[in-house]
Design a protein around this motif. Structure first.
Motif, mmCIF file in Angstrom:
data_model
loop_
_atom_site.group_PDB
_atom_site.id
_atom_site.type_symbol
_atom_site.label_atom_id
_atom_site.label_comp_id
_atom_site.label_asym_id
_atom_site.label_seq_id
_atom_site.Cartn_x
_atom_site.Cartn_y
_atom_site.Cartn_z
ATOM 1 N N ASP A 118 0.819 -1.219 0.000
ATOM 2 C CA ASP A 118 0.000 0.000 0.000
ATOM 3 C C ASP A 118 0.848 1.263 0.000
ATOM 4 N N ASN A 119 1.960 1.253 0.755
ATOM 5 C CA ASN A 119 2.785 2.455 0.904
ATOM 6 C C ASN A 119 4.105 2.364 0.156
ATOM 7 N N ILE A 120 4.240 1.381 -0.720
ATOM 8 C CA ILE A 120 5.451 1.259 -1.537
ATOM 9 C C ILE A 120 5.273 2.096 -2.800
ATOM 10 N N LEU A 121 6.263 2.934 -3.092
ATOM 11 C CA LEU A 121 6.221 3.769 -4.300
ATOM 12 C C LEU A 121 6.784 2.981 -5.472
ATOM 13 N N PHE A 122 5.967 2.779 -6.488
ATOM 14 C CA PHE A 122 6.393 2.063 -7.693
ATOM 15 C C PHE A 122 6.735 3.074 -8.782
ATOM 16 N N ILE A 123 7.932 2.917 -9.344
ATOM 17 C CA ILE A 123 8.367 3.746 -10.471
ATOM 18 C C ILE A 123 8.711 2.803 -11.611
#
Length: 482
Positions: free
Chosen positions: A308-313
């Motif tokens: 939920d709080n992981i930033l995916f780039i």
């Protein structure tokens, strides 16, 4: 009386009759006390299964114990009915000696117990760098791409403010405003700095970073890495700290390689299927991943990681995307006074900046996948002037690295401006962006790095354009020359 004397005499002896000290008689505190028990059969930690039963050096959860009893009562004792039971083909008499065997699970595969005191907020609102601070730090390492750095700075700042809000208030009050995830899609030619931007960003924020290659991902059940492997890499980068991993950054490179394959009759297990599998991670879900390993098996403990709080780039070069953009722009009006010229956008350096979701869908990305990447960042091809700046301005510029190497030999290295322009011109011909700079410099610096240490009297070396053009040699000055 004799019994009392016997008790006094033997109270300081161990089971084997050997005398032990009073300190040694105390129960030592094991280093494993800070780790959770792992079920010997299903490999789940105690936090998932509840209290365990220890028998003969083995920890067993109640579920596996029940399955074992069921297998005994229903048609005899058959270990094959117990799922994931390790060593099922060995002689059962060997398990009686487990207490005497020096067998340990490596610490990197153990899960630390979570205590209330250990749960501290990873981020405080005052510790989140402002967008202009993030961009200033990126400027020290990345040359050019001003718009991309600005967009990324704002997106990352807002993302970690969202993380802070989730950590500070987990109640679902009516007055709370739920901020949605803002994953990022980076589009730019090879060598434009996509991966370098993300690495610098993770270093600045001091958060764990996992870099995965989309070309190795396949649909679950086929040869290749499962989608969950990207989360396993992040957990390993966070030293198996689940709380820290859940606030990290995952960069999936070569995302354009999982576009839908055109004109294929076989199952697209490495293209569209991977996009479908990635949807749950990008949106936010709980994923079971192995601890200390990239492969799931019966001997590897599992833990749950929330994305939920992981930033995916996601980043990719998207070759030939420019042609799709040009086709869309020139087809707006093909006749009359408002018609666009066919070659109007051929020399437009900012053509990627005109990309829309329609172009990406035509390239082969599915709408559901693009919908979970709301922020699109485009990076431009590097010009000759930018390549010259990349050579000398960043904090760890390539020229500064060679200057440091020769400085250890007490030799000063100098590059003339004409020489830098020559290097940039050659890099432009290779069409691989900043990656071409190092290969060019390595080529002509080989002889210098080999010959200079031979003569301790050399004080400085000046690289000239004539030397690079093979019309002369470098300008060498001896020590004491003014």
């Amino acid at each position: 009386m004799e019994d009392k004397e016997y008790l006094e005499e033997t109270k300081d002896r161990d089971e084997g009759g050997k005398a032990v000290s009073e300190e040694a008689g105390k129960t030592p505190v094991k280093d494993d006390d800070e780790y959770e028990k792992i079920c010997y059969v299903c490999r789940r930690p105690e936090s998932k299964t509840g209290p365990m039963v220890t028998m003969g050096g083995m920890n067993l959860c109640h579920d596996c114990m029940q399955k074992a009893f069921d297998s005994v009562t229903q048609g005899g004792f058959d270990l094959s009915k117990i799922q994931n039971m390790p060593y099922m083909n060995l002689n059962l008499s060997e398990f009686g000696n487990l207490n005497n065997q020096d067998v340990e699970i490596p610490k990197k595969q153990k899960i630390k117990k979570r205590t209330p005191e250990a749960k501290k907020p990873e981020f405080d609102l005052k510790d989140i760098p402002a967008p202009h601070v993030i961009k200033q730090r990126l400027d020290e390492y990345v040359i050019g791409q001003e718009q991309a750095k600005k967009v990324i700075s704002v997106a990352v700042y807002n993302h970690y403010k969202r993380v802070f809000l989730v950590d500070s208030d987990k109640r679902d009050d009516e007055g709370n405003v739920q901020i949605e995830k803002s994953n990022i899609l980076m589009i730019g030619p090879t060598g434009s700095g996509k991966t370098y931007l993300v690495k610098t960003l993770a270093k600045l924020l001091d958060v764990p970073l996992a870099i995965a290659d989309a070309t190795s991902l396949t649909e679950a059940g086929y040869i290749g890495d499962d989608i969950e492997s990207v989360v396993s890499k992040l957990l390993a980068a966070a030293d198996n700290d689940v709380d820290r991993a859940q606030r990290g950054i995952i960069f999936i490179d070569e995302i354009d390689k999982i576009a839908k394959k055109k004109n294929t009759n076989s199952r697209d297990v490495s293209g569209e299927s991977v996009q479908q599998e990635l949807l749950k991670l990008l949106e936010g879900s709980n994923v079971e991943v192995p601890v200390g390993s990239n492969q799931k098996n019966a001997l590897t403990p599992m833990t749950t990681v929330s994305t939920d709080n992981i930033l995916f780039i996601c980043g990719g070069a998207f070759p030939d995307l420019e042609d799709i953009i040009k086709e869309r722009l020139t087809n707006k009006s093909s006749i009359g006074f408002a018609a666009e010229l066919k070659d109007k956008f051929d020399k437009d350096p900012n053509i990627l900046g005109r990309v829309v979701n329609e172009d990406l869908r035509k390239f082969g990305m599915i709408p559901e996948f693009l919908g979970r990447l709301p922020i699109t960042v485009t990076l431009q091809s590097l010009t000759k002037e930018l390549l010259v700046r990349i050579l000398k301005e960043p904090r760890n510029a390539i020229l500064k690295q060679y200057e440091k190497l020769l400085e250890l030999d007490e030799v000063k290295l100098v590059f003339e401006d004409d020489a830098l322009e020559w290097i940039a011109e050659q890099a432009m011909k290779k069409e691989t962006g900043a990656r071409a700079l190092r290969s060019i410099i390595e080529d002509f610096m080989l002889d210098i790095m080999y010959e200079i240490p031979k003569d301790p009297e050399i004080g400085s070396v000046v690289i000239t354009r004539a030397y690079l053009d093979k019309n002369g040699g470098p300008l060498i000055r001896m020590r004491g020359y003014y």
